[in-house]
Design a protein around this motif. Sequence first.
Motif, short mmCIF file in Angstrom:
data_model
loop_
_atom_site.label_atom_id
_atom_site.label_comp_id
_atom_site.label_asym_id
_atom_site.label_seq_id
_atom_site.Cartn_x
_atom_site.Cartn_y
_atom_site.Cartn_z
N THR A 108 0.63 -1.11 -0.13
CA THR A 108 -0.03 -0.10 0.01
C THR A 108 0.91 1.23 0.09
OG1 THR A 108 -0.26 -0.12 2.57
CG2 THR A 108 -1.90 -1.11 1.06
N SER A 109 2.12 1.27 0.40
CA SER A 109 2.97 2.08 0.43
C SER A 109 3.70 2.80 -0.82
CB SER A 109 4.20 1.93 1.68
OG SER A 109 4.87 1.11 1.33
N PRO A 113 5.79 -3.98 -5.12
CA PRO A 113 4.82 -4.18 -6.09
C PRO A 113 3.70 -4.98 -5.64
CG PRO A 113 6.70 -5.21 -6.91
CD PRO A 113 7.23 -4.47 -5.68
N PRO A 114 2.38 -5.24 -6.08
CA PRO A 114 1.48 -6.05 -5.54
C PRO A 114 1.79 -7.48 -6.35
CG PRO A 114 0.43 -4.52 -7.32
CD PRO A 114 1.86 -4.01 -6.78
N PRO A 115 1.18 -8.50 -6.04
CA PRO A 115 1.31 -9.67 -6.50
C PRO A 115 0.74 -9.72 -7.96
CG PRO A 115 -0.34 -9.95 -4.71
CD PRO A 115 0.49 -8.77 -4.68
N ALA A 116 -0.57 -9.00 -8.12
CA ALA A 116 -0.98 -9.03 -9.30
C ALA A 116 -1.92 -7.47 -9.36
CB ALA A 116 -2.05 -9.99 -9.78
N ASN A 117 -2.21 -7.05 -10.42
CA ASN A 117 -2.78 -5.60 -10.44
C ASN A 117 -3.46 -5.25 -11.83
OD1 ASN A 117 -3.44 -2.97 -9.50
ND2 ASN A 117 -1.61 -2.13 -9.86
N PRO A 118 -4.89 -5.34 -11.57
CA PRO A 118 -5.68 -5.67 -10.78
C PRO A 118 -5.90 -7.12 -10.18
CG PRO A 118 -7.03 -5.37 -12.41
CD PRO A 118 -5.66 -4.96 -13.03
N LEU A 119 -6.33 -7.32 -9.00
CA LEU A 119 -6.53 -8.77 -8.42
C LEU A 119 -7.54 -8.77 -7.84
CD1 LEU A 119 -5.86 -8.68 -5.03
CD2 LEU A 119 -3.71 -8.07 -5.48
N ASN A 153 -3.21 1.90 -7.91
CA ASN A 153 -2.66 2.98 -8.92
C ASN A 153 -1.45 3.68 -8.49
OD1 ASN A 153 -5.13 2.65 -10.71
ND2 ASN A 153 -6.31 3.51 -9.07
N THR A 154 -0.78 4.30 -9.53
CA THR A 154 0.09 5.04 -9.17
C THR A 154 -0.01 6.46 -10.13
OG1 THR A 154 1.57 4.04 -11.14
CG2 THR A 154 1.87 2.80 -8.90
N PRO A 155 1.04 7.28 -9.53
CA PRO A 155 0.85 8.64 -10.60
C PRO A 155 1.18 8.35 -12.14
CG PRO A 155 1.94 9.01 -8.63
CD PRO A 155 1.90 7.49 -8.58
N GLU A 156 1.80 7.13 -12.51
CA GLU A 156 2.32 6.90 -13.66
C GLU A 156 1.31 6.01 -14.48
OE1 GLU A 156 5.49 7.97 -11.17
OE2 GLU A 156 4.52 6.15 -10.94
N GLU A 157 0.56 5.32 -13.54
CA GLU A 157 -0.49 4.67 -14.16
C GLU A 157 -1.77 4.35 -13.35
OE1 GLU A 157 -0.89 0.09 -16.30
OE2 GLU A 157 0.55 0.44 -14.75
N GLU A 158 -2.85 4.82 -13.76
CA GLU A 158 -4.29 4.56 -13.30
C GLU A 158 -4.97 3.40 -14.10
OE1 GLU A 158 -8.31 6.84 -13.18
OE2 GLU A 158 -6.92 7.78 -11.97
N ASP A 236 0.98 9.56 -2.89
CA ASP A 236 1.24 9.31 -4.19
C ASP A 236 0.40 8.28 -5.17
OD1 ASP A 236 3.04 11.56 -4.01
OD2 ASP A 236 4.71 10.26 -3.87
N ASN A 237 0.54 7.13 -4.66
CA ASN A 237 -0.48 6.09 -5.06
C ASN A 237 -1.95 6.21 -4.57
OD1 ASN A 237 0.59 5.32 -2.74
ND2 ASN A 237 0.95 3.19 -3.13
N TYR A 238 -2.84 5.64 -4.99
CA TYR A 238 -3.99 5.54 -5.03
C TYR A 238 -4.59 4.04 -5.03
CZ TYR A 238 -4.69 7.68 -9.24
OH TYR A 238 -4.54 7.55 -10.85
N ILE A 239 -5.58 3.60 -4.05
CA ILE A 239 -5.83 2.02 -4.03
C ILE A 239 -7.26 1.83 -3.89
CG2 ILE A 239 -5.57 0.15 -2.75
CD1 ILE A 239 -2.52 1.39 -1.78
#
Length: 920
Positions: A108-109, A113-119, A153-158, A236-239
Amino acid sequence: MFPEDAYHLEFFKDEGFTRKTCERCGGSFWTRDPSRTTCGDPPCDPYTFIGSPVFRREIGLDEMREHYLSFFEGKGHTRIKRYPVIARWRDDIYLTIASIADFQPFITSGEVPPPANPLTVSQPCIRLDDLDSVGRSGRHLTTFEMMAHHVFNTPEEEIYWKDRTVALCDELLLGLGADPLAITYKESPWAGGGNAGPSVEVMMGGLELATLVFMDMKLSPRGEHLIKGERYDRMDNYIVDTGYGLERFVWASRGSPTIYDAIFPDVVATITDLAGLQSSVSDEERARILASNARLAGMVDLEDATLRDLRGRVAKEIGISAEKLDEIITPLERIYAVADHTRCLAYMLGDGIIPSNVKAGYLARLVIRRTLRQMKDLSIEVPLSDLVSMQISRLDYTDLDGRLGTIVEILDQEEERYAETLEKGRRLVKRIAEGRGKRGETIPLSEMISLYDSHGIPPEIAREAALEEGVEVELPDNFYSRVASTHIKAEKLEKEESKIDLPETRRLFYERPFERKFQARVLGLVDGAVVLDQTLFYPEGGGQPGDRGLIRKGSGAFRVVDVQAAGRVVLHRIAEEESEAAAAEVRPGDFIEGEVDISRRLALARHHTAAHIIHDSAKKVLGSHIWQAGAQKAEDRARLDISHYKRITREELKEIELLANRMVMENIPISTGWLDRSEAEKRFGFELYQGGVPPGKSIRVVQMGTDVEACAGTHCTNTGMVGPIKVLRTERVQDGVERIEFAAGEAAVLRGQEKDDLLFGAAEALSVPAEQLPRTATRFFEEWKDLKKEAARLKEELARAQVESLTSRAIEAGDLKVVVATLENADVEELIKAASMISGKDYVAILGSEKEGAKIVAAVGKTGLARGLAAGEIVKAATKVVGGGGGGKPEIAQGGGPRAERLSEALEAGLAKVRAASGA
């Protein structure tokens, strides 16, 4: 709180939703129904789905779970396996309380990286905050599955955000046959686990089915946003963090009176049969009562309202007395609680929690003992392990790997301990109550909690025992919830770490673990400690002490006596008597030569490696539930603490030692290296975190054979380098934790030689070869026992002979015959034997001896006892003269004092006590 447009979604606008304010709670919500005036959340709206399901057909747990996961897989989400219910990857909580807990704090911080995205996942969760409401409310569970879909989500990729999240939820509900006008989305701020964000609660029929959280904030002491009493700043990221209650979806599909009837009707039926429960009402009437109870329980918070309040309101609604309602519903509530708790235990023990008095083990034991209490009240006599085994057979458990036998053994043992606790607890509470009763006091809640925490005494048993003494207790309906809430979070060790504004120290000990000397540049001195640009010195950590050695500058040599890490900087502490000279000689920018005490380093590396080997061997011998609970290494020995539910036997310890040494002889290569955390977890699972959860995106992984751990210590390069491993002893350091002490390498040889010295020394003392020592010791022991019996027989014969002589010289005191005598060199045992024989002839005996000070024994026959004469009073009077004291029973007592020269005077004082009592 949040800006108003946080909830103004294009989806709501496009689908014809209206934002409204609830006329009862004042909260904002979104609905397609223009006539709706309430938000759909109890107590603003009652349950309307009971007897009137919200979906087109009934759906069971397995089918609903698969429908959910398949739906989101079809929408581009990757299905991942559930995490354990014990949060091994975290050091702040013990149990997995939500699906997002799987990904906090590192994912979350944004650090990992997550194990998959989206999951998408269906995560079993355990929450014990409402333990006392389970069974009573019709809706509360200790264990539930949180079906979820998450997006990082990150600032680079939503990937997607609020609109698609709500749209997917709406599509899922409508696909199940939900009435679009019945769905409301209630605005609600959310915070948990160090994060926060706006959320919407998804309501249907008065039941909250899901919560959709838009996590975009993190905890910050000076944060701009105040949410639920704490300050947060934007991340910065949003989940996307969603939680759909599997069990609630099933309940809503069936419309049964309670959630328990919906999710495990077969278990409820089995427990009802075992309880021999014969309902005094028809099934239809029972359903009506339970439905009314569940509807009203949904409207009140049992934290604020008492059980008696709830009973009264339900009884009034259905038109019967509260007493009659209690008679009908209490056994059912207990059945529901047992059904829920046994499923909770199936997950807890199945995922490796060992019941104990600390951490997650404390919570497991809390659930076990509450279940046993409910079973006792229901007169269920089958073992708890039978019910938990039944629950395990219903779960989709593919990873038990023969653990069922261990689970049964743990539960059977816990049941025995519980019975012992009840017996001891009653006696303890009665003593406490007696003291309180004399002062006219009640037993307060704080003391009830202490009795449970310290002695495991259930509050119901404590109350019963206290009431038998006429003492009231303070016992709220939510006692277990209060106890659980104080043990749910891990205690954080506050470690003050000074921030040192110097570059990171390069750690050469990982690159060249067994080199002795190195060159380095001095970066600075911090509180007398030298900071270098690179070092071979290992700083203390992971139960391994810091290295020692020398720092040389020119002709000067300074002893390094301790090495510590302060963040990314390594501090080399100089011996106190040399610190001033070092400060004058060693300056920033200087080049120095470091020399590590390599023999000490090698001893510590051997012991650290051996700890991994012992741990792996213990798992193979004792079971896969074994988990490291602590470790410490030294030069001459080391110890490993492991979670285990019983004492390790001598045979098990020998097998652990044998397996460990086989691993050494196999000369297995030991690999060490840094891996991304997510990659390491994917490859090796959470078994990595035996020694705790290290910080950072990358973790150092040490692998030797089947043992793989995240570990920052120094290790051998192969198992053969460890040398022999000798297990020295084992002990129980606390409930549920066994300590294995061992030595490795040269230290193992020295410990072995020490044991040989003891063996040969004993053999020499007995003048026999060492191999004959056990047989000789056994023979001597048997002979000693025979001699002891013979000595006892001779003492008794001597006492009988003395008694005949002594009673012939008895003194008369009124109608009492008194023997007063000194027995030369008699010990207390002889005095007691003689006095007992004399009093058995209905005499009073006052006997003394001058052996090692004055010894006095008094005994009173039946006539003296009838006169109210007590041996203890005689002894007190006599021993006062010799400067001592004593006491005992009315029939016989003993004592003594240092002034043996006044023994005759003391015996006369005892006789005077007899004369006074007899009136002579």
